[in-house]
Design an enzyme around this catalytic site. Structure first.
Site, PDB file in Angstrom:
ATOM      1  N   HIS A 223      -7.589 -64.527   4.983  1.00 52.91           N
ATOM      2  CA  HIS A 223      -8.862 -63.808   4.859  1.00 52.91           C
ATOM      3  C   HIS A 223      -8.662 -62.579   3.969  1.00 52.91           C
ATOM      4  O   HIS A 223      -7.585 -61.989   3.933  1.00 52.91           O
ATOM      5  CB  HIS A 223      -9.342 -63.385   6.254  1.00 52.91           C
ATOM      6  CG  HIS A 223     -10.693 -62.744   6.276  1.00 52.91           C
ATOM      7  ND1 HIS A 223     -11.823 -63.357   5.758  1.00 52.91           N
ATOM      8  CD2 HIS A 223     -11.111 -61.540   6.749  1.00 52.91           C
ATOM      9  CE1 HIS A 223     -12.871 -62.561   5.926  1.00 52.91           C
ATOM     10  NE2 HIS A 223     -12.455 -61.451   6.517  1.00 52.91           N
TER      11      HIS A 223
ATOM     12  N   CYS B   3     -14.503 -65.334   1.139  1.00 56.21           N
ATOM     13  CA  CYS B   3     -14.232 -63.903   1.293  1.00 56.21           C
ATOM     14  C   CYS B   3     -13.525 -63.336   0.065  1.00 56.21           C
ATOM     15  O   CYS B   3     -13.662 -62.151  -0.240  1.00 56.21           O
ATOM     16  CB  CYS B   3     -13.413 -63.648   2.550  1.00 56.21           C
ATOM     17  SG  CYS B   3     -11.895 -64.614   2.650  1.00 56.21           S
TER      18      CYS B   3
ATOM     19  N   TYR C  32      10.026 -70.186   7.269  1.00 50.94           N
ATOM     20  CA  TYR C  32       8.749 -69.509   7.113  1.00 50.94           C
ATOM     21  C   TYR C  32       8.962 -68.134   6.505  1.00 50.94           C
ATOM     22  O   TYR C  32      10.073 -67.610   6.421  1.00 50.94           O
ATOM     23  CB  TYR C  32       8.021 -69.401   8.449  1.00 50.94           C
ATOM     24  CG  TYR C  32       7.788 -70.733   9.121  1.00 50.94           C
ATOM     25  CD1 TYR C  32       7.460 -71.855   8.374  1.00 50.94           C
ATOM     26  CD2 TYR C  32       7.935 -70.879  10.491  1.00 50.94           C
ATOM     27  CE1 TYR C  32       7.261 -73.087   8.979  1.00 50.94           C
ATOM     28  CE2 TYR C  32       7.728 -72.105  11.111  1.00 50.94           C
ATOM     29  CZ  TYR C  32       7.399 -73.209  10.343  1.00 50.94           C
ATOM     30  OH  TYR C  32       7.208 -74.424  10.946  1.00 50.94           O
TER      31      TYR C  32
END
Length: 818
Positions: free
Chosen positions: A778, A333, A221
């Site tokens: 976001h 957004c 990751y």
């Protein structure tokens, strides 16, 4: 005043019932962001079904003659205080599902309204009451009541069609490989527990390949956790597409990933595929978090999300002009943040806001499909605007999360196409870049110019000022210390600028001076400075293992910026230029070269002589690159330009050319004026021609550029800016006449239409991203208004207390007047 009943009877023929496919705009005005909740409500034309705000319905009546409208008003119900109304606080219930607006998912605000619906007749806006309907013939009464009921209760509104209020990130598609998956009869049997990676002995994040039963660790990751990519590397070596996460297997299913489809998928034959390797799905128990649970945890993590959204502090709401929030339509957004910033720029305000009366007067009968009209709509819920801007685009037409930088460029491109005459607000961002390449063997130089709109700033991770803290945190994670803190790399902005401006070493540069490959240096400078400068921090990149990742960095971005030292100087006194000679084509034993006269060639213009080249490319190398997610044409070019020398050389070429404007364009062989499919003048795209002409070039110049680049607009624009010196001596003019035959010759070509001025700027806005990639997370915008930073978090607009300027993704500067 005429009797209401008589008026209704007189307009009955203009009232129609929506047919399948009709768009009913009952939630939003087609000319503004007025809605049934706005003052005056919304008027729906009972013939065209366009929604109109109270301020525009009279204009529509005068223009169309339509008299009957449905007047819808909604009043917000008082909401009970749940004790959690403070801005920035997390929801009471912890999300358990990767979803929005669904039980167990992330919360969305749901307002409750009382609705009132009436039929009104213009021009006097006379209401048709229930008493009026009672006095009318049954056929009239039933038609009107039935239509009203249908419009309000049954017909899908445009907003319902365009948006999905609920989003479920756990919905997965059946893999195309599941039905006919090849499984090897190799005798491999997998135990029900105790799995380890066969390469590195890792015991967490373990996946089994469903073709050969190999048990390997998953991807690493972005923060260094996860695995060591051995399952991914195994796929790249074998092409076996499906793998299952062993710790997630239960009788109900498991996490299955398709490397070929690059997504979590469903496998309807999973019990059968697991049984092949001795795993009884009905007896398995879950021992690890699923990928969904991991992503939810990441999206909730303390740090980036809280800092950027300024959670934990009581933010003061702001209202008034320029302080209107925009509803999130489901992962919109990115659009909201970009549009909030753009409409603080005077060029966009004067084009789409100050000019609103003229735009509306000139709007077509269906203004929802008009770019100029929708460009004005910066308000509550931009469903129509989002639908129009995203129409035809494979990504922006969906409800998936997108990259704000890519959307900004897409929107600028739409502005360019729709502003071929009159003012063009995108000129505020347009600037020229000069690239100077110097052959290190001869010290001869080559200069090219190209248009750009965004400065992409590299992030030199090796320049972090807190290296010891980063190394210590990494050491503790590798030792399995779950309490190890997340440490963010501190990168000086000056180091980023140095990485941008320092010369780049080109090791495979073909020098026309020595007729061979050699080493060269490339330096990039500003040939002009725009009125407004956009800087993108290149946080999204690839690791050494080619796995996409986001860099978790803090950069001390300054409030003021002086780029004067990066002004291009052009050719230096006494400096020799590299000869304009094309490199030779790649030759292999199977290449056939036959010099012929191109279909539009002539004896005077040998640039149109096109050899028939059929280079043999190493299909295995091309396939390996494609499997890593790169476009096919880019992979073909990588193999071609590295001479079939193997995957490593091709990969290095690919990574060093990813930012090229024509990275995904078809391979055009050196020595050809264009590639296969050379486009004759008569078949050139008129839209492409008009776009280039709108940038200040003549039609002849635009034609030559498009013909030289197979009618590919982006490549044509780059071509024209890299051949500015050649344009003055063009032999071809519109209609086939030479310049001398034209009336009195012609003036020198106008060149690119760019603004220029001092390279000194001040920061006025930035857009930040939260999450692990551009495909999730976001976006939030911070904009400086009247010396006060304001946070625009979708519909919430508040005074910013601690603007996180060090965590931004896109930064917007405006020129400081000297």
């Amino acid at each position: 005043m005429a009797d209401v009943g008589e008026l209704l009877m007189s307009v009955l023929s203009t009232i129609r019932v929506p047919k399948p496919g009709d768009r009913v705009h009952k939630d939003e005005c087609a000319l503004s962001f007025s809605s049934p909740e706005s003052e005056g409500g919304l008027y729906v034309c009972m013939n065209s079904f366009l929604g109109l705000g109270s301020q525009y319905v009279d204009r529509h009546h005068a223009r169309t003659g339509q008299k009957a409208y449905l007047h819808i008003t909604r009043t917000r119900k008082a909401k009970e205080d749940d004790g959690n109304s403070g801005s920035g606080h997390p929801p009471k219930k912890k999300p358990t599902r990767l979803a929005i607006g669904i039980e167990g998912g992330f919360d969305v605000e749901q307002e409750q309204y009382e609705e009132d619906v009436k039929v009104v007749i213009l021009p006097d806006r006379q209401e048709v009451t229930s008493e009026d309907l009672a006095t009318m013939p049954d056929v009239v009464r039933e038609r009107v009541r039935g239509l009203v009921c249908f419009l309000v209760c049954s017909a899908d509104s445009v907003s319902h069609t365009l948006q999905v209020q609920q989003w479920d990130g756990e919905v997965r598609q059946e893999s195309k490989h599941a039905a006919d998956l090849k499984q090897l009869d190799n005798g491999v049997k997998i135990p029900p527990s105790g799995w380890r990676c066969e390469v590195c002995d890792l015991q967490e994040n373990i996946w089994m390949n469903l073709t050969d039963g190999k048990v390997l660790c998953g991807r690493r990751y972005f923060d260094g956790s996860g695995g060591n990519n051995h399952a991914l590397l195994h796929y790249q070596e074998t092409g076996y597409p499906l793998a299952v996460k062993l710790g997630t297997i239960t009788p109900d299913g498991a996490d299955v990933y398709s490397y070929d489809e690059d997504d979590m998928v469903l496998d309807s034959k999973l019990p059968e595929h697991l049984a092949h390797f001795g795993i009884d799905m009905m007896t398995m128990e879950k021992t690890e978090r699923t990928m969904t649970e991991l992503e939810i945890a990441v999206n909730q993590r303390v740090g980036e999300w809280e800092v950027i959204q300024e959670s934990g502090t009581t933010l003061r709401p702001l209202f008034g002009p320029g302080l209107t929030g925009m509803k999130n339509l489901g992962n919109s957004c990115y659009l909201n943040s970009v549009m909030q910033v753009l409409f603080t720029i005077p060029d966009f305000q004067s084009k789409y806001v100050s000019n609103i009366d003229k735009i509306i007067d000139e709007a077509p009968s269906d203004p929802t499909q008009d770019f100029k009209t929708q460009g004005d709509q910066i308000g509550i819920a931009p469903q129509m605007f989002k639908a129009l801007v995203g129409r035809g685009h494979p990504e922006f037409s969906t409800n998936r999360q997108q990259d704000a930088q890519e959307f900004l460029l897409h929107f600028i491109n739409m502005v360019e196409r729709n502003c071929r005459s009159g003012s063009n607000p995108s000129e505020a961002f347009r600037f020229l870049v000069e690239e100077r390449i110097v052959c290190q063997q001869t010290q001869k130089a080559k200069y090219t110019q190209r248009v750009d709109y965004i400065v992409q700033l590299p992030v030199p991770m090796d320049q972090a000022t807190n290296t010891e803290e980063l190394q210590e945190a990494e050491r503790r994670r590798e030792e399995g210390d779950s309490s190890a803190p997340t440490v963010r790399a501190q990168i000086p902005f000056t180091a980023c600028m140095a990485a941008l401006s320092e010369p780049e070493i080109l090791t495979d540069f073909w020098s026309s001076a020595v007729q061979a490959k050699t080493t060269a240096t490339k330096t990039t400078r500003f040939a002009s400075f725009p009125d407004h400068l956009v800087i993108q921090i290149k946080k999204f990149t690839f690791g050494l293992d080619w796995v996409p990742k986001k860099l978790d960095v803090s950069i001390d971005v300054p409030d003021t910026l002086d780029l004067s030292g990066l002004r291009a100087t052009g050719q230096q006194p006494g400096e020799e230029l590299l000869p304009e000679v094309a490199p030779p084509p790649l030759m292999t034993p199977d290449v056939e070269v036959k010099g012929i006269l191109g279909s539009h060639g002539n004896e005077e213009d040998d640039s149109l002589y096109s050899p028939l080249l059929s280079p043999v490319l190493d299909d295995s190398t091309v396939s390996q690159l494609c499997e890593m997610g790169f476009p096919l044409e880019a992979c073909r070019k990588a193999v071609y330009y590295t001479g079939n020398t193997g995957i490593d050389a091709a990969m290095n070429w690919t990574m060093s050319h990813m930012d090229d404007p024509d990275f995904s364009a078809p391979l055009v062989l050196p020595g050809c004026s264009s590639g296969p499919g050379t486009t004759p003048t008569e078949s050139l795209s008129e839209e492409h021609l008009a776009t280039i002409v709108s940038m200040g070039f003549s039609r002849d110049q635009a034609t030559k550029a498009l013909r030289a680049t197979s009618n590919v607009l982006d490549r044509a624009v780059d071509w024209i800016f890299s051949h500015l010196d050649d344009l003055e001596s063009m032999d071809v003019s519109e209609g086939g006449r030479s310049a001398a035959e034209s009336e009195g010759g012609r003036d020198p070509p106008p060149g690119p239409r760019v603004r220029d001025g001092p390279g000194k700027y001040e920061l006025f806005a930035f857009i930040s991203h939260m999450g692990t990639s551009t495909m999730c997370g976001h976006y939030v915008a911070h904009i400086k208004k009247d010396q006060q930073w304001v946070i625009f978090n979708d519909q919430k607009v508040c005074a910013s207390e601690k603007p996180p300027k060090d965590l931004g993704y896109l930064y917007f500067y405006r020129r400081v007047a000297e």
